[in-house]
Design a protein around this motif. Sequence first.
Motif, PDB file in Angstrom:
ATOM      1  N   VAL A  35       0.868  -1.179   0.000  1.00  0.00           N
ATOM      2  CA  VAL A  35       0.000   0.000   0.000  1.00  0.00           C
ATOM      3  C   VAL A  35       0.906   1.231   0.000  1.00  0.00           C
ATOM      4  CG1 VAL A  35      -1.828   1.248   1.192  1.00  0.00           C
ATOM      5  CG2 VAL A  35      -1.746  -1.258   1.308  1.00  0.00           C
ATOM      6  N   ASN A  36       0.852   2.009  -1.066  1.00  0.00           N
ATOM      7  CA  ASN A  36       1.698   3.185  -1.249  1.00  0.00           C
ATOM      8  C   ASN A  36       0.920   4.428  -0.823  1.00  0.00           C
ATOM      9  OD1 ASN A  36       3.617   5.036  -2.077  1.00  0.00           O
ATOM     10  ND2 ASN A  36       3.380   4.622  -4.269  1.00  0.00           N
ATOM     11  N   LEU A  37       1.405   5.130   0.208  1.00  0.00           N
ATOM     12  CA  LEU A  37       0.730   6.316   0.738  1.00  0.00           C
ATOM     13  C   LEU A  37       1.442   7.570   0.269  1.00  0.00           C
ATOM     14  CD1 LEU A  37       0.269   5.115   4.435  1.00  0.00           C
ATOM     15  CD2 LEU A  37      -1.382   4.948   2.580  1.00  0.00           C
ATOM     16  N   LEU A  38       0.710   8.448  -0.430  1.00  0.00           N
ATOM     17  CA  LEU A  38       1.261   9.695  -0.944  1.00  0.00           C
ATOM     18  C   LEU A  38       0.530  10.881  -0.333  1.00  0.00           C
ATOM     19  CD1 LEU A  38       2.040   7.558  -3.219  1.00  0.00           C
ATOM     20  CD2 LEU A  38       1.913   9.459  -4.816  1.00  0.00           C
ATOM     21  N   GLY A  42       2.729  17.374   6.290  1.00  0.00           N
ATOM     22  CA  GLY A  42       1.746  17.963   7.183  1.00  0.00           C
ATOM     23  C   GLY A  42       0.320  17.498   6.995  1.00  0.00           C
ATOM     24  N   SER A  43       0.121  16.476   6.189  1.00  0.00           N
ATOM     25  CA  SER A  43      -1.238  15.997   5.939  1.00  0.00           C
ATOM     26  C   SER A  43      -1.782  15.144   7.077  1.00  0.00           C
ATOM     27  CB  SER A  43      -1.278  15.181   4.646  1.00  0.00           C
ATOM     28  OG  SER A  43      -0.567  13.956   4.829  1.00  0.00           O
ATOM     29  N   GLY A  44      -0.915  14.716   7.977  1.00  0.00           N
ATOM     30  CA  GLY A  44      -1.343  13.800   9.029  1.00  0.00           C
ATOM     31  C   GLY A  44      -1.181  12.352   8.637  1.00  0.00           C
ATOM     32  N   LYS A  45      -0.423  12.111   7.583  1.00  0.00           N
ATOM     33  CA  LYS A  45      -0.240  10.751   7.055  1.00  0.00           C
ATOM     34  C   LYS A  45       0.381   9.813   8.084  1.00  0.00           C
ATOM     35  CE  LYS A  45       3.052  10.143   3.802  1.00  0.00           C
ATOM     36  NZ  LYS A  45       3.278  11.585   3.696  1.00  0.00           N
ATOM     37  N   THR A  46       1.434  10.274   8.759  1.00  0.00           N
ATOM     38  CA  THR A  46       2.124   9.413   9.723  1.00  0.00           C
ATOM     39  C   THR A  46       1.224   9.064  10.898  1.00  0.00           C
ATOM     40  OG1 THR A  46       4.232  10.443   9.119  1.00  0.00           O
ATOM     41  CG2 THR A  46       4.178   9.170  11.154  1.00  0.00           C
ATOM     42  N   GLU A  47       0.515  10.044  11.418  1.00  0.00           N
ATOM     43  CA  GLU A  47      -0.370   9.788  12.552  1.00  0.00           C
ATOM     44  C   GLU A  47      -1.477   8.807  12.180  1.00  0.00           C
ATOM     45  OE1 GLU A  47      -1.752   9.908  16.404  1.00  0.00           O
ATOM     46  OE2 GLU A  47       0.111  10.735  15.586  1.00  0.00           O
ATOM     47  N   LEU A  48      -2.082   9.004  11.021  1.00  0.00           N
ATOM     48  CA  LEU A  48      -3.145   8.095  10.593  1.00  0.00           C
ATOM     49  C   LEU A  48      -2.604   6.690  10.357  1.00  0.00           C
ATOM     50  CD1 LEU A  48      -6.075   7.611   9.772  1.00  0.00           C
ATOM     51  CD2 LEU A  48      -5.493   8.385   7.463  1.00  0.00           C
ATOM     52  N   LEU A  49      -1.445   6.591   9.716  1.00  0.00           N
ATOM     53  CA  LEU A  49      -0.856   5.277   9.479  1.00  0.00           C
ATOM     54  C   LEU A  49      -0.532   4.588  10.797  1.00  0.00           C
ATOM     55  CD1 LEU A  49       0.330   3.045   7.749  1.00  0.00           C
ATOM     56  CD2 LEU A  49       2.426   4.401   7.511  1.00  0.00           C
ATOM     57  N   GLY A  50      -0.032   5.341  11.763  1.00  0.00           N
ATOM     58  CA  GLY A  50       0.254   4.753  13.063  1.00  0.00           C
ATOM     59  C   GLY A  50      -0.985   4.169  13.711  1.00  0.00           C
ATOM     60  N   ARG A  51      -2.103   4.868  13.584  1.00  0.00           N
ATOM     61  CA  ARG A  51      -3.373   4.369  14.152  1.00  0.00           C
ATOM     62  C   ARG A  51      -3.828   3.102  13.427  1.00  0.00           C
ATOM     63  NH1 ARG A  51      -5.959   8.118  17.873  1.00  0.00           N
ATOM     64  NH2 ARG A  51      -4.368   9.711  18.244  1.00  0.00           N
ATOM     65  N   ASP A  69      11.955   9.262   4.146  1.00  0.00           N
ATOM     66  CA  ASP A  69      12.204  10.687   4.342  1.00  0.00           C
ATOM     67  C   ASP A  69      13.580  11.027   3.795  1.00  0.00           C
ATOM     68  OD1 ASP A  69      10.066  12.180   5.705  1.00  0.00           O
ATOM     69  OD2 ASP A  69      10.310  10.688   7.289  1.00  0.00           O
ATOM     70  N   LEU A  70      13.795  12.321   3.542  1.00  0.00           N
ATOM     71  CA  LEU A  70      15.112  12.755   3.113  1.00  0.00           C
ATOM     72  C   LEU A  70      16.124  12.642   4.246  1.00  0.00           C
ATOM     73  CD1 LEU A  70      13.118  14.069   0.997  1.00  0.00           C
ATOM     74  CD2 LEU A  70      14.837  15.853   0.724  1.00  0.00           C
ATOM     75  N   ALA A  71      15.659  12.863   5.484  1.00  0.00           N
ATOM     76  CA  ALA A  71      16.540  12.805   6.645  1.00  0.00           C
ATOM     77  C   ALA A  71      15.726  12.525   7.898  1.00  0.00           C
ATOM     78  CB  ALA A  71      17.293  14.121   6.794  1.00  0.00           C
ATOM     79  N   ASN A 121       5.438   7.134   1.542  1.00  0.00           N
ATOM     80  CA  ASN A 121       6.338   7.769   0.589  1.00  0.00           C
ATOM     81  C   ASN A 121       6.811   9.126   1.112  1.00  0.00           C
ATOM     82  OD1 ASN A 121       7.660   8.229  -1.995  1.00  0.00           O
ATOM     83  ND2 ASN A 121       6.100   6.899  -2.888  1.00  0.00           N
ATOM     84  N   VAL A 122       7.814   9.689   0.453  1.00  0.00           N
ATOM     85  CA  VAL A 122       8.320  11.007   0.811  1.00  0.00           C
ATOM     86  C   VAL A 122       7.181  12.026   0.703  1.00  0.00           C
ATOM     87  CG1 VAL A 122      10.017  12.791   0.230  1.00  0.00           C
ATOM     88  CG2 VAL A 122      10.587  10.371  -0.074  1.00  0.00           C
ATOM     89  N   GLY A 123       7.129  12.974   1.644  1.00  0.00           N
ATOM     90  CA  GLY A 123       6.082  13.988   1.629  1.00  0.00           C
ATOM     91  C   GLY A 123       6.199  14.902   0.425  1.00  0.00           C
ATOM     92  N   ASN A 124       5.422  14.612  -0.608  1.00  0.00           N
ATOM     93  CA  ASN A 124       5.566  15.299  -1.897  1.00  0.00           C
ATOM     94  C   ASN A 124       4.457  14.783  -2.809  1.00  0.00           C
ATOM     95  OD1 ASN A 124       6.393  16.252  -4.415  1.00  0.00           O
ATOM     96  ND2 ASN A 124       8.507  15.562  -4.193  1.00  0.00           N
TER      97      ASN A 124
END
Length: 255
Positions: A35-38, A42-51, A69-71, A121-124
Amino acid sequence: MCDSVDEVTQAVLAKNDSLAAGLREELARRGVSVVNLLSSPGSGKTELLGRVLARAVERGLPVAALTADLATENDAHRLARSGAPVKQLLTDGLCHLEARQLRGHVESWLPEGTSLLFVENVGNLVCPASYDLGERLRIVLMAVTEGEDKPLKYPTAFGSAHLVVLTKVDLAGPADFDQAAFAANVQRVNPGVELLFSCARTDDGVDTLLERVLAVRDGAPVHRPPLAPRPHSHSHSDSHSHSHSHEGTEAGLVS
């Protein structure tokens, strides 16, 4: 000069598509769905994925996650709180993931028995849209604070999504977000795609998203976008640079 750059670009994308197709077949044989998340930062992607990962772990589902991430390894530390196996992938300045990178981590790290691999995926919303990772499902996320017209500004990303998730819906009122206009814009660039709503703070939408992903893993049909990701043109000031034309062809990410 432009023609030669375009030829190189198309060759790079063709090689990636070939690697992605092979990886998809290999993972299918192993019973793994990617599952590729784009999304933009700041969209809240990490928090939602963690849940979602935490809920999957509670249910005893064999899930894992790669976060790019880049870093920094900040997102890996956050996602690891879910109890799921998590691996950080640092791109060293590259603004997207490619199939070769994912393949390397799948071969060297993916826990045995995993049936669902989430890739953050990278935030972009530009570069990642052009690269198939061998995913079974591509999800594009956007927060209400980003504005209703984002699908029109980033038609390649939203147009290649198999599922679109609107996040931070609890802020729709303060952000004066027009949900109907957003939904219309999504359908304009990707007719027929399903739109889900979520609020990670209250767990709204977490179960629904997990059920959609599980259904696809178990063989449910995937929404087929009308167009494949259309390449773009840009360059980087660091050691990674590439340029893509805007030509699109009629094809889907997942067959």
